[in-house]
Write an enzyme that holds these catalytic residues in place. Sequence first.
Site, PDB file in Angstrom:
ATOM      1  CG  ASP A 140      26.816  28.051  93.964  1.00 40.37           C
ATOM      2  OD1 ASP A 140      27.209  27.112  93.798  1.00 40.37           O
ATOM      3  OD2 ASP A 140      26.915  28.853  95.191  1.00 40.37           O
ATOM      4  CE1 TYR A 145      25.444  30.096 101.045  1.00 39.18           C
ATOM      5  CE2 TYR A 145      24.571  29.754  98.973  1.00 39.18           C
ATOM      6  CZ  TYR A 145      25.786  29.763  99.659  1.00 39.18           C
ATOM      7  OH  TYR A 145      27.024  29.515  99.574  1.00 39.18           O
ATOM      8  CE  LYS A 170      27.790  25.895  97.518  1.00 42.39           C
ATOM      9  NZ  LYS A 170      26.748  27.150  97.593  1.00 42.39           N
ATOM     10  CG  HIS A 203      28.209  24.975 102.851  1.00 39.05           C
ATOM     11  ND1 HIS A 203      26.974  25.513 102.903  1.00 39.05           N
ATOM     12  CD2 HIS A 203      29.196  26.080 102.235  1.00 39.05           C
ATOM     13  CE1 HIS A 203      26.952  26.749 102.318  1.00 39.05           C
ATOM     14  NE2 HIS A 203      28.300  27.159 102.275  1.00 39.05           N
TER      15      HIS A 203
END
Length: 391
Positions: A140, A145, A170, A203
């Site tokens: 995930d 990120y 996302k 997100h």
Amino acid sequence: MAFPSSKHYNYLPVSVLEETESSPRPRSDLEAPPKYSHVEEVDELDYAATRPAKRPESWKKAAALILIVGAVLYLAVSGFRNAFERIGSMRCSGHKLPNSFTLPSGDQIPSVALGVWLAEKGKVGEAVKTALKNGYRHIDGAWAYGNEAEVGEALRESGIPRKEVWITSKLWNAFHAPGDIEPVLDESLSKLGTDYVDLYLIHWPVAFKKDTDNEVDWNLTDNPYPTWQKLEELVEKGKIRNIGISNFNIRRIQNLTSNPLKVRPAVNQVELSYWNPQPELVKWSKENGLLLEAYSPLGSAERVKETLEVPEVKKIAKILGITPAQVYISWHVQRGTVVLPKSVTPSRIEENFRITRLPQPLFDELEKAATSHKPERSVDPSERWGVDIWN
Ligand code: A2P
């Protein structure tokens, strides 16, 4: 997506179950000690008088019998109380936890993923490889990120065929405008080294104006339908297998799904933990066929230590012979949610994948403990972004 066989999934307590299920003595053995009619019928005095020569040997036999019966009873009774909770509950448990959940598309999403939020560059690649070696088939991630290139490299180096691994990414807040979505998706695909993602989520239910850090675009925040329509188009194009949402509350979900959707949201990824168990959202989602995914399932880095010290969880872990982290991860899957524990530590990555169905009374005990205190979120950028995300 063809999903790998369940052989990769280890269920720690199977051996516990096997061991304990064969060990209890039937209750009748304990409650009804054998009757010896000749012992009851023989009068002690008569016995002594009529067969004096045999008395020493018979006395020894009787004493030995009493000792054996006593020892058996003692062992059975003392072991029974401990064993009963395990065995009785194990029997109630019925079957294993699901390896995967079925989405509206028919795809099977693996129930335990490696979460890579806050997995540092330079460590995340090794974490992904360790996870894949230990049977994980679900990573995930997200564009935000900032580690998708390293994740992609690790996926390639693992040698595991692309179609056997579930990859989630996302859409970040700054790219909700329909024209901005495909380019940023392409960037993720290129970094991940793949031509499709299995799941792509909005997100946050918050759109930022293009090229701003956190300046809210109220039109796209209040009405995410144009964003969703573009995502539907990308499903048709084959770049995304399933689309979903993240951090949406019930009002925001209904605001989106009141539109004539071609593809309904496959999942809603939200914070779910002992501290923030969201029982109403879990119930509503179940009733409405929307799968939840649990992020920060161990309370996130700042609270994980405290989470693993919760007395109810320590007790359950002790009874089942598993770790507190395994209790929580099992609990999440048993609640019917996908769970995304983050770790970059090899032993923990391995530990977190070994889960088991909690016996119903223990599951209920944990659910009650988690839902009996005031909920507390670990992740809430509402103030920073100037949006009350949860209303
Ligand atoms: P690390 O990545 O250094 O191994 P969450 O999944 O709730 O966001 O929690 C992530 C935090 O929990 C990280 O700090 C991670 O540390 C830690 N963690 C993950 N798994 C375990 C575990 N089995 N035991 C203890 N800490 C863990």
